[in-house]
Design a protein around this motif. Structure first.
Motif, short mmCIF file in Angstrom:
data_model
loop_
_atom_site.label_atom_id
_atom_site.label_comp_id
_atom_site.label_asym_id
_atom_site.label_seq_id
_atom_site.Cartn_x
_atom_site.Cartn_y
_atom_site.Cartn_z
N THR A 38 0.82 -1.36 0.01
CA THR A 38 -0.11 -0.10 -0.05
C THR A 38 0.80 1.22 -0.05
OG1 THR A 38 -1.62 -1.16 1.18
CG2 THR A 38 -1.93 1.22 1.27
N MET A 39 1.87 1.39 0.93
CA MET A 39 2.88 2.42 1.07
C MET A 39 3.42 2.64 -0.30
SD MET A 39 4.06 2.66 4.81
CE MET A 39 2.89 2.96 6.02
N LEU A 40 4.12 1.46 -1.02
CA LEU A 40 4.77 1.64 -2.06
C LEU A 40 3.78 2.31 -3.33
CD1 LEU A 40 6.82 -1.57 -2.20
CD2 LEU A 40 7.49 0.77 -2.18
N LYS A 41 2.61 1.62 -3.28
CA LYS A 41 1.78 2.21 -4.46
C LYS A 41 1.33 3.68 -3.98
CE LYS A 41 -0.37 -1.89 -5.90
NZ LYS A 41 -1.58 -2.86 -6.13
N ALA A 42 1.06 4.01 -2.81
CA ALA A 42 0.80 5.56 -2.47
C ALA A 42 1.94 6.41 -2.87
CB ALA A 42 0.55 5.61 -0.94
N ILE A 43 3.25 5.94 -2.68
CA ILE A 43 4.41 6.71 -3.13
C ILE A 43 4.55 6.87 -4.49
CG2 ILE A 43 7.00 6.76 -3.03
CD1 ILE A 43 6.78 5.91 -0.18
N ARG A 44 4.37 5.56 -5.16
CA ARG A 44 4.32 5.75 -6.83
C ARG A 44 3.19 6.44 -7.54
NH1 ARG A 44 3.32 0.12 -8.49
NH2 ARG A 44 5.25 -0.55 -7.63
N TYR A 45 2.14 6.48 -6.77
CA TYR A 45 1.06 7.35 -7.56
C TYR A 45 0.69 8.54 -6.62
CZ TYR A 45 0.62 3.03 -10.11
OH TYR A 45 0.86 1.83 -10.66
N ALA A 46 1.69 9.15 -5.86
CA ALA A 46 1.30 10.24 -4.82
C ALA A 46 0.77 11.44 -6.14
CB ALA A 46 2.78 10.69 -4.38
N ASP A 47 1.21 11.33 -7.36
CA ASP A 47 0.88 12.60 -8.14
C ASP A 47 -0.76 12.34 -8.44
OD1 ASP A 47 1.52 10.20 -9.61
OD2 ASP A 47 1.47 11.51 -11.30
N LYS A 48 -1.36 11.36 -8.10
CA LYS A 48 -2.71 11.13 -8.47
C LYS A 48 -3.50 11.50 -7.19
CE LYS A 48 -2.08 8.32 -12.12
NZ LYS A 48 -1.83 8.69 -13.30
N PHE A 49 -2.84 11.88 -6.12
CA PHE A 49 -3.54 12.35 -4.85
C PHE A 49 -3.90 13.86 -4.93
CE2 PHE A 49 -3.55 14.15 -0.57
CZ PHE A 49 -4.62 13.59 -0.18
N ILE A 50 -5.14 14.00 -4.63
CA ILE A 50 -5.58 15.39 -5.06
C ILE A 50 -5.51 15.98 -3.66
CG2 ILE A 50 -7.52 16.89 -5.58
CD1 ILE A 50 -8.60 14.63 -7.28
N GLU A 51 -4.81 17.15 -3.41
CA GLU A 51 -4.58 17.91 -2.25
C GLU A 51 -5.84 18.42 -1.73
OE1 GLU A 51 -1.92 18.86 -0.23
OE2 GLU A 51 -0.66 17.65 -1.54
N GLY A 52 -6.07 18.28 -0.42
CA GLY A 52 -7.40 18.71 0.23
C GLY A 52 -8.16 17.76 0.66
N THR A 53 -7.94 16.54 -0.06
CA THR A 53 -8.89 15.52 0.03
C THR A 53 -8.28 14.53 1.16
OG1 THR A 53 -7.97 14.01 -1.63
CG2 THR A 53 -9.71 15.32 -2.50
N ASN A 54 -9.40 13.59 1.45
CA ASN A 54 -9.05 12.73 2.70
C ASN A 54 -7.76 11.75 2.37
OD1 ASN A 54 -9.04 11.16 4.88
ND2 ASN A 54 -11.25 10.74 5.05
N LEU A 55 -6.72 11.80 2.60
CA LEU A 55 -5.73 11.05 2.59
C LEU A 55 -5.85 9.92 3.25
CD1 LEU A 55 -2.70 10.71 1.33
CD2 LEU A 55 -1.66 11.09 3.90
N ARG A 56 -6.37 9.58 4.25
CA ARG A 56 -6.59 8.17 5.12
C ARG A 56 -7.42 7.50 4.32
NH1 ARG A 56 -10.27 7.44 9.83
NH2 ARG A 56 -9.89 5.41 10.27
N ALA A 57 -8.58 8.22 3.45
CA ALA A 57 -9.44 7.27 2.77
C ALA A 57 -8.91 6.92 1.68
CB ALA A 57 -10.81 8.00 2.61
N TRP A 58 -8.03 7.71 1.06
CA TRP A 58 -7.32 7.27 -0.19
C TRP A 58 -6.17 6.13 0.21
CZ3 TRP A 58 -1.93 8.34 -1.86
CH2 TRP A 58 -1.82 8.26 -3.22
N LEU A 59 -5.74 6.12 1.11
CA LEU A 59 -4.66 5.00 1.64
C LEU A 59 -5.54 3.74 1.79
CD1 LEU A 59 -2.29 6.95 4.01
CD2 LEU A 59 -1.85 6.05 1.72
N PHE A 60 -6.74 3.78 2.53
CA PHE A 60 -7.57 2.65 2.77
C PHE A 60 -8.19 2.20 1.40
CE2 PHE A 60 -8.88 2.91 7.30
CZ PHE A 60 -7.58 3.16 8.03
N THR A 61 -8.33 2.96 0.56
CA THR A 61 -8.74 2.55 -0.70
C THR A 61 -7.65 1.55 -1.48
OG1 THR A 61 -10.54 4.33 -0.99
CG2 THR A 61 -9.91 3.08 -2.83
N ILE A 62 -6.51 2.24 -1.47
CA ILE A 62 -5.47 1.73 -2.17
C ILE A 62 -5.05 0.19 -1.49
CG2 ILE A 62 -2.89 1.82 -2.35
CD1 ILE A 62 -3.10 4.59 -2.68
#
Length: 168
Positions: A38-62
């Motif tokens: 999960t952490m590797l994918k989060a780092i790899r696709y960090a550019d897909k994360f939209i600032e201001g949204t729920n990071l925790r939910a994004w990580l749980f979805t990944i």
């Protein structure tokens, strides 16, 4: 988000991710592997994360999607590969009345048809059959995602035509 900031934020959520991962896996080492993926994918696709949204939910979805994809891949792999534990009298009774030679001919024909596929169709098809996702195949073969989907579809069509006599 910069990589250093992302690493700090990931570290903050590690405990919550561990609890969530353990609910899926029920095993400490598998939960750790899932967190790492999960952490590797989060780092790899960090550019897909939209600032201001729920990071925790994004990580749980990944994490959830990673677990589901791994589970599906494992099911596909186990459906193709018979484990030694599964070979017992109880499992073999159902197939004992079938003609063994028919199965050998079918497998030989399947192997021949696979060998006749153009390499551009063969490689994506075999990887997909082994459980890889379209985007993983596209990355490994360095071709566009749409091309992967088209080639797998075309390989299926060719094999269906060639192996039509085995349809029931």
């Amino acid at each position: 988000m910069q990589t250093l900031q992302l690493n700090d934020v990931l570290s903050e959520h590690r405990h919550q991710l561990r609890s969530f991962a353990f609910k899926f896996t029920k095993d400490d080492s598998e939960a750790d592997d899932l967190i790492q993926d999960t952490m590797l994918k989060a780092i790899r696709y960090a550019d897909k994360f939209i600032e201001g949204t729920n990071l925790r939910a994004w990580l749980f979805t990944i994490m959830r999607n990673t677990f589901i994809n791994d589970y599906r891949r494992e099911v596909r792999k186990n459906a193709v590969i018979t484990q030694e534990d599964e070979i017992s009298y109880a499992h073999l009774v159902n197939s004992a009345t079938k003609n063994e030679a028919e199965g050998k001919f079918a497998m030989a024909d399947i192997q021949k048809m696979l060998a006749k596929l153009p390499k551009s169709y063969y490689d994506p098809f075999v990887q997909y059959f082994e459980g890889f996702k379209y985007h993983e195949i596209a990355e490994s073969l360095n071709i566009p995602l749409g091309t992967v989907k088209t080639r797998i579809h075309m390989a299926r069509q060719i094999l269906q035509k060639q192996l039509k006599p085995y349809r029931k």
